[in-house]
Enzyme design. Structure first.
Site, short mmCIF file in Angstrom:
data_model
loop_
_atom_site.label_atom_id
_atom_site.label_comp_id
_atom_site.label_asym_id
_atom_site.label_seq_id
_atom_site.Cartn_x
_atom_site.Cartn_y
_atom_site.Cartn_z
N SER A 237 0.71 28.83 -48.20
CA SER A 237 0.35 27.99 -47.20
C SER A 237 0.95 28.57 -46.01
O SER A 237 2.03 29.04 -45.53
CB SER A 237 0.89 26.69 -47.20
OG SER A 237 0.49 25.82 -46.09
N ASN B 291 -2.60 21.99 -47.94
CA ASN B 291 -1.05 21.78 -48.02
C ASN B 291 -0.91 20.67 -46.92
O ASN B 291 -1.49 20.67 -45.95
CB ASN B 291 -0.52 23.08 -47.51
CG ASN B 291 0.77 22.95 -47.31
OD1 ASN B 291 1.38 22.49 -46.27
ND2 ASN B 291 1.96 23.38 -48.07
N GLY C 12 9.66 36.66 -46.68
CA GLY C 12 9.48 37.96 -46.77
C GLY C 12 10.44 38.43 -47.83
O GLY C 12 11.32 37.81 -48.23
N CYS D 161 9.34 19.78 -43.61
CA CYS D 161 9.47 19.51 -42.18
C CYS D 161 10.56 18.45 -41.86
O CYS D 161 10.66 17.66 -42.54
CB CYS D 161 8.03 19.28 -41.91
SG CYS D 161 7.03 18.06 -42.63
N GLY E 1 8.40 33.23 -52.49
CA GLY E 1 9.52 33.89 -51.70
C GLY E 1 9.41 35.24 -51.86
O GLY E 1 10.03 35.96 -52.68
N ASN F 281 9.96 27.25 -49.82
CA ASN F 281 9.69 27.19 -48.39
C ASN F 281 10.59 28.18 -47.61
O ASN F 281 11.46 28.55 -48.30
CB ASN F 281 9.65 25.65 -47.64
CG ASN F 281 8.54 25.75 -46.69
OD1 ASN F 281 8.31 26.60 -45.71
ND2 ASN F 281 7.57 24.74 -46.45
C1 LIG Z 1 3.93 32.38 -40.42
C2 LIG Z 1 4.26 31.41 -41.53
C3 LIG Z 1 3.69 29.91 -41.55
C4 LIG Z 1 3.80 29.14 -42.41
N1 LIG Z 1 3.17 27.93 -42.42
C5 LIG Z 1 3.34 27.03 -43.56
C6 LIG Z 1 2.84 25.67 -43.62
O1 LIG Z 1 2.06 25.44 -42.93
N2 LIG Z 1 3.15 24.68 -44.58
C7 LIG Z 1 4.07 25.04 -45.74
O2 LIG Z 1 4.25 24.50 -46.64
N3 LIG Z 1 4.75 26.33 -45.76
C8 LIG Z 1 4.31 27.45 -44.68
N4 LIG Z 1 4.87 28.56 -44.75
C9 LIG Z 1 6.10 29.04 -45.86
C10 LIG Z 1 5.20 29.77 -46.76
O3 LIG Z 1 4.12 29.22 -47.48
C11 LIG Z 1 6.28 30.46 -47.88
O4 LIG Z 1 6.73 29.10 -48.57
C12 LIG Z 1 7.39 31.13 -47.22
O5 LIG Z 1 6.78 32.24 -46.21
C13 LIG Z 1 8.07 31.99 -48.47
O6 LIG Z 1 7.14 33.06 -48.85
P1 LIG Z 1 7.09 34.43 -48.55
O7 LIG Z 1 8.31 34.99 -48.56
O8 LIG Z 1 6.26 35.24 -49.76
O9 LIG Z 1 6.38 34.28 -47.22
C14 LIG Z 1 4.87 29.55 -43.77
C15 LIG Z 1 5.34 30.71 -43.47
C16 LIG Z 1 4.98 31.59 -42.78
C17 LIG Z 1 5.67 32.94 -42.73
#
Ligand SMILES: Cc1cc2nc3c(=O)[nH]c(=O)nc-3n(C[C@H](O)[C@H](O)[C@H](O)COP(=O)(O)O)c2cc1C
Ligand SMILES: Cc1cc2nc3c(=O)[nH]c(=O)nc-3n(C[C@H](O)[C@H](O)[C@H](O)COP(=O)(O)OP(=O)(O)OC[C@H]3O[C@@H](n4cnc5c(N)ncnc54)[C@H](O)[C@@H]3O)c2cc1C
Ligand code: FES
Lengths: 316, 282
Positions: free
Chosen positions: A30, A108, A226, A139, A252, A201
Site C-alpha cells: 500500500s 487498504n 526499503g 496510524c 519490508g 509497516n
Molecule cells: C511512500 C510510502 C507510502 C506508504 N503508504 C502506506 C499506506 O497508505 N498504507 C499502509 O498501510 N502502508 C503504507 N506504506 C508502507 C508500505 O506499504 C510498506 O509496509 C513499507 O514501506 C515496507 O515495505 P518496503 O520496504 O517494501 O517499502 C507506505 C510506504 C511508503 C514508502
C-alpha cells in the site's frame, strides 16, 4: 508468449489468503503502487498476485507539507501523511479501471477513530471489484494522544472485530513494527477474527540536515522503508508465523526474487513489494519470474512446499 | 493547453558523452532505444545506475536536448553535481549504462501566437528552457514572428552554464550575484527593467531555477497580466505519481487548497498557482 511459458513451466504458484485465491504470492504494498494504473506502462497488472491500493480514509486527506521524503542509507523516510482522495472518490474514479483488469484488488483502509474503520469497511464490502481489505492499524489514534492503534493489543483487537462485523471479504490486518512484542498484537488480531496479518509497516525514523540544523522532513519524523528494514521485517514475520495459525504476509525491503524467497522460506504465505517499485517500476514482474525460476531449478512443484521450509535444526 | 504526455518507458541508455561544461556542471548524452517516446519541453526523466545499491532512488533530471539518429533516441541532460547521485553520474565514462525512465510529467505550454518569449533561468535551470526554446519556438524565432530573450543568473561567472546552446537562438542577458559577469544582482532585477512596454497578451514568461528566484519572479508577474509558467523541483521517489512524495502546495489565491504532484501535474506549473508555502523551507 506467456501462455507458452506456463505450458513448459507448470510450477504451482497459487496461494490462499483466507477465502481469496491469489495467482502467485507477489503483491504490491500500500502507498507504493498508487491505484495500479500508474504502473500499467511497466507491469502486466494481471500477472500480480494482488494489488494493494493506497490507504483510504472516509474523507479525503490532504497529507503533510513537503519535504515528505528523504533518502537514507539503503532506504528512505516518508511522511506523506496518508494523503488520499477518500473512499467515495476512490470508488467513483478508480474502481472502474481496476474492474477491467483480471487481478485481485485489496483496499487498504485506515481511520482516525475506531468507528471510522468500521464505516469504511462497511462501504467497501459492497463494492464490486474489491476482493479484500487490508486494515492499516499503524496510524495514530487521535483520541489517544496519537499513539498508533496497532501498538495496543486491545485496541488492535477492537478494530479487527468492528471491521469483521461489517464484512465477509478476506480481511488482512497490517501490523506496525513499532512495538515491543509483535506476537502479542498478532495473536490479538487473530483471535478477533483476522483472516491474515501483513507486516511490517514502516519503522519510525528521523534524519537531520546538519548544515541547516533542521529535520529533513517537514513532519520531523517519518517511516523508514526499503532494503534497510528487511532483516527486521524478516525477523518479525518469522516470529508472527510461529505464533499464529492464519497466513502471514511478509513486507519490508523486498527488492528481488531472492528477498521474496527469504520471506517465503521463513513462513510467509505471500509478500508485498513496496519501495522497490520506485526504483524499478517493473520489479514485481521480475520477482514473479525469479520465484518461478528458483522453483524450477530446485524441482519444487508447488509453492506450498517452499513456504515455511526453513531449517533451523542444526542436525538436519 | 499544456503539452500532452506520451507513454513513458524504462530503458537502458548508453553513455556516449559526459562532459564537464563548467565547474561541477556536466552535459550527459545518452543513446536510448528508438522506442523511447519523444519528450515535450519541460518533461523530465528519472536516472539510475541499476548496478549500484546506492543511491537507492533514481534522480530526476530535465530534458535538455533530444533527437533521433540512426534508429536511436539521443537524450541530452545538463546537471549540477549536488550530492552523491549526481557525483556518481559525473564519473561515468563512455559505454557505461544508465537506466532511464521517462519521459515524465507535464511540460510547458507553447503558444505560437506569442510575439515575445522571456526565459528566466537560474543555474542549471537553463536545461528545460533551452529545450523549450529549440522545440517550441525555434521556427517562430527564425521567421522573426517571436522575439526571445533569455535571462540567466548564477552566483558567479564560472557557474554560468549552458549559454552556448542558448546564445545562437536568442538574445542573452546575464546577471551574477558578485558581478563577475553581466549585471551585478538578481536575474529578476533584469527582467523587471525589461518588462515595461511588454504587451501582456503577446508575452509568455518561462522560468526554472532555485525557489528564491521563482519567488521573486512570482512577485514580478503578479503585478502584470503576463502568462508565466515555471518548472519547479521537489524530492522524488517514483517520478510516476504513485508515492505522493513530491507534493507542492497549490493555492486558489485565498489559501492552501490542494497538494499536487510535481512529477505528474508538474513539474511545470502556472506561477500564480504555487502557494507561498513552497518557498518557506528554502
Ligand atoms: C511512500 C510510502 C507510502 C506508504 N503508504 C502506506 C499506506 O497508505 N498504507 C499502509 O498501510 N502502508 C503504507 N506504506 C508502507 C508500505 O506499504 C510498506 O509496509 C513499507 O514501506 C515496507 O515495505 P518496503 O520496504 O517494501 O517499502 C507506505 C510506504 C511508503 C514508502
Ligand atoms: C523535475 C526535476 C527536474 C530536475 N532537473 C534537473 C536538471 O536538469 N539538472 C540538475 O542539475 N538538476 C535537476 N534537478 C535536481 C536534481 O534532481 C537534484 O539535484 C538531484 O536529485 C540531487 O541528487 P544527489 O544524489 O546528487 O544529491 P543528494 O545528496 O540527494 O542531495 C543534495 C542536495 O540536493 C537536494 N535535492 C535532492 N533531491 C532533489 C530534487 N529532486 N530536486 C531538487 N533538489 C534536490 C537535497 O535537498 C540536497 O540539498 C531536477 C529536479 C526535479 C524534481
Ligand atoms: S515522485 Fe512519487 S508521486 Fe511524484
Amino acid at each position: 508468449m506467456k501462455l507458452d511459458k506456463c505450458a513448459i513451466n507448470p510450477v504451482g504458484l497459487a496461494v490462499r489468503i483466507g477465502g481469496l485465491q491469489l495467482k502467485n504470492p507477489v503483491m504490491t504494498a500500500s502507498g507504493t503502487f498508487g491505484y495500479g494504473q500508474e504502473f500499467a506502462p511497466f507491469c502486466d497488472l494481471k500477472r500480480l498476485g494482488a494489488i494493494v491500493l493506497k490507504g483510504l480514509s472516509l474523507e479525503p486527506r490532504p497529507g503533510n507539507p513537503s519535504p515528505r521524503i528523504m533518502e537514507t542509507p539503503c532506504g528512505m523516510l516518508n511522511a506523506v501523511g496518508l494523503q488520499n482522495i477518500g473512499v467515495r472518490a476512490f470508488i467513483a474514479e478508480k474502481m472502474p479501471y481496476l474492474r477491467q483488469i483480471d487481478v485481485a484488488v485489496i483496499a487498504n483502509i485506515f481511520g482516525e477513530t475506531v468507528d471510522e474503520y468500521r464505516r469504511i469497511a462497511e462501504i467497501l464490502s459492497h463494492v464490486d471489484g474489491v476482493d479484500g481489505i487490508e486494515v492499516n492499524i499503524s496510524c495514530p489514534n487521535v483520541k489517544k494522544g496519537g499513539i498508533a492503534f496497532g501498538a495496543n493489543p486491545d485496541v488492535a483487537a477492537d478494530i479487527t472485530q468492528k471491521v469483521r462485523g461489517e464484512t465477509d471479504l478476506p480481511m488482512i490486518v497490517k501490523l506496525t513494527p513499532n512495538v515491543t512484542d509483535i506476537t502479542e498484537i498478532a495473536m490479538a488480531v487473530e483471535a478477533a477474527g483476522a483472516d491474515a496479518v501483513s507486516l511490517i509497516n514502516t519503522l519510525t525514523g528521523m534524519s537531520v540536515d546538519i548544515e541547516r540544523r533542521r529535520p529533513h522532513l517537514a513532519n520531523i519524523t517519518g517511516g523508514l522503508s526499503g532494503p534497510a528494514v528487511k532483516p527486521v521485517a524478516l525477523r518479525m514475520v518469522w516470529q508472527a508465523v510461529h505464533s499464529l495459525k492464519i497466513p502471514v504476509i511478509g513486507i519490508g525491503g523486498i527488492s528481488t526474487a531472492d528477498d521474496a524467497l527469504e520471506f517465503l522460506i521463513a513462513g510467509a504465505t505471500a509478500i508485498e513489494i513496496g519501495t522497490a517499485n520506485f526504483i524499478n517500476p517493473s520489479v514485481t514482474m521480475k520477482v514473479i519470474d525469479g520465484i518461478e525460476e528458483y522453483m524450477t531449478r530446485h524441482g519444487i512443484g508447488r509453492i506450498d512446499e517452499l513456504i515455511g521450509s526453513l531449517i533451523t535444526d542444526p542436525q538436519q | 493547453m499544456k503539452t500532452s504526455r506520451e507513454h513513458p518507458s524504462m530503458v537502458d541508455g548508453e553513455v556516449i558523452g559526459n562532459v564537464e561544461v563548467s565547474p561541477n556542471h556536466f552535459r550527459l548524452t545518452l543513446r536510448l532505444p528508438g522506442t523511447f517516446s519523444t519528450p515535450s519541453p519541460g518533461q523530465f526523466v528519472m536516472i539510475r545506475d541499476l548496478e549500484r545499491r546506492e543511491p537507492l532512488l533514481p534522480r530526476p533530471l530535465s530534458v535538455y536536448g533530444f533527437h533521433r539518429e540512426g534508429g536511436y533516441a539521443i537524450l541530452v541532460l545538463l546537471y549540477r553535481v549536488a550530492g552523491l547521485g549526481t557525483s556518481l553520474f559525473s564519473r561515468l565514462r563512455s559505454k557505461a549504462f544508465l537506466n532511464v525512465l521517462g519521459p515524465l510529467g507535464r511540460g510547458f505550454s507553447v503558444d505560437c501566437d506569442v510575439r515575445r518569449v522571456i526565459l528566466v533561468a537560474g543555474g542549471v535551470g537553463v536545461a528545460p528552457l533551452t529545450f523549450l526554446l529549440r522545440e517550441g519556438y525555434s521556427q517562430t524565432n527564425a521567421s522573426g514572428k517571436t522575439q526571445t530573450t533569455a535571462y540567466v543568473g548564477a552566483r558567479t561567472a564560472e557557474l554560468l552554464t549552458g549559454l552556448d546552446r542558448l546564445e545562437s537562438f536568442c538574445d542573452l542577458r546575464i546577471a551574477t550575484n558578485d558581478g563577475s559577469a553581466g549585471h551585478q544582482g538578481l536575474v529578476t532585477d533584469l527582467v523587471r527593467s525589461d518588462l515595461n512596454g511588454c504587451n501582456p497578451e503577446e508575452t509568455f514568461i518561462y522560468g526554472c531555477g532555485p525557489a528564491a528566484m521563482i519567488r521573486s519572479l512570482g512577485l514580478l508577474v503578479r503585478k502584470t497580466a503576463i502568462r508565466c509558467e515555471v518548472s519547479i523541483e521537489e524530492r522524488m521517489a517514483c517520478g510516476i505519481g504513485a508515492c505522493l512524495g513530491c507534493a507542492v502546495a497549490i493555492t486558489d489565491g485565498k489559501g492552501l487548497s490542494d497538494y499536487q504532484r510535481v512529477c505528474k501535474e508538474g513539474p511545470v506549473f502556472n506561477i500564480l498557482d504555487i502557494s507561498p508555502v513552497f518557498f518557506s523551507n528554502e
